[in-house]
Design a protein around this motif. Structure first.
Motif, short mmCIF file in Angstrom:
data_model
loop_
_atom_site.label_atom_id
_atom_site.label_comp_id
_atom_site.label_asym_id
_atom_site.label_seq_id
_atom_site.Cartn_x
_atom_site.Cartn_y
_atom_site.Cartn_z
N ALA A 281 -4.15 5.05 6.55
CA ALA A 281 -4.00 3.78 7.27
C ALA A 281 -5.39 3.30 7.68
CB ALA A 281 -3.12 3.97 8.49
N ASP B 26 -5.27 -3.04 7.64
CA ASP B 26 -3.91 -3.13 7.08
C ASP B 26 -3.04 -4.13 7.84
OD1 ASP B 26 -4.49 -1.17 5.20
OD2 ASP B 26 -3.49 0.44 6.31
N LEU C 24 2.96 3.51 11.25
CA LEU C 24 3.82 2.35 11.03
C LEU C 24 4.15 1.63 12.32
CD1 LEU C 24 6.38 4.15 8.72
CD2 LEU C 24 4.51 2.66 7.98
N LYS D 276 0.85 -1.20 0.00
CA LYS D 276 0.00 0.00 0.00
C LYS D 276 0.89 1.24 0.00
CE LYS D 276 -3.96 1.77 2.58
NZ LYS D 276 -4.86 1.48 3.71
N VAL E 294 2.12 4.75 1.13
CA VAL E 294 2.13 5.41 2.43
C VAL E 294 1.19 6.61 2.46
CG1 VAL E 294 4.08 6.96 2.02
CG2 VAL E 294 3.66 6.08 4.33
N VAL F 284 4.56 -0.93 3.17
CA VAL F 284 4.21 0.44 2.83
C VAL F 284 5.36 1.07 2.06
CG1 VAL F 284 3.51 2.65 3.81
CG2 VAL F 284 2.80 0.54 4.93
N ARG G 185 1.87 -2.54 9.71
CA ARG G 185 2.37 -1.72 8.60
C ARG G 185 3.87 -1.53 8.74
NH1 ARG G 185 -1.17 1.88 5.97
NH2 ARG G 185 0.32 3.57 6.24
N THR H 200 0.46 -8.49 6.95
CA THR H 200 1.53 -7.50 6.94
C THR H 200 1.36 -6.66 5.69
OG1 THR H 200 3.05 -9.01 8.06
CG2 THR H 200 4.03 -7.13 6.91
N THR H 201 1.32 -5.35 5.87
CA THR H 201 1.24 -4.43 4.74
C THR H 201 2.59 -3.77 4.56
OG1 THR H 201 -1.12 -4.05 5.07
CG2 THR H 201 0.08 -2.39 3.79
#
Length: 126
Positions: A13, A17, A38, A7, A9, A95, A20, A92-93
């Motif tokens: 958020a 997600d 994050l 995704k 940044v 970023v 991150r 887990t995204t």
């Protein structure tokens, strides 16, 4: 083993997600830590400065960039840290800040992680 998604940044958020993780070497322009939301920043998993500059986000060089980046990932101990995070969380995204949503290093990194996890799942435990 958790899922891995990517995704930008600059997108808001969301609770969906999961964890991150910023995977850029440089902090995104104009982004505050609060807005980025994050869990961690793993800058060492990003492409090397030399590779990033060589590529210059040129779509014509993307296939070659992806191959070179995968080679870097094979030798990068930071990948183990990221794999541990992915294994510990349902989602887990990754970023990233690049403008292009498909031609970027996070897409290559996601593909690499998914393959590494699949390979590990097929390897019998010693």
């Amino acid at each position: 083993m958790g899922d891995v998604t990517i995704k930008r940044v600059y997108e808001p958020a969301e609770a969906g997600d999961g964890i991150r993780v910023l995977v850029d070497r440089l902090w995104p322009r104009g982004m505050t830590r609060e807005r980025a939301a994050l869990e961690c920043w793993l800058k060492d998993v990003a492409p090397s400065q030399e590779l990033r500059k060589w590529w210059g986000h040129d779509p014509a060089r993307f296939a070659d960039f992806a191959n070179r980046y995968r080679c870097e990932l094979e030798e990068n101990p930071a990948v183990d840290d990221l794999l541990a995070i992915v294994r510990e969380h349902d989602l887990t995204t990754l970023v990233y800040a690049a403008r292009d949503r498909t031609i970027n290093h996070a897409a290559v990194l996601r593909e690499y992680l998914v393959q590494a996890l699949a390979d590990q799942a097929q390897t019998p435990a010693a």
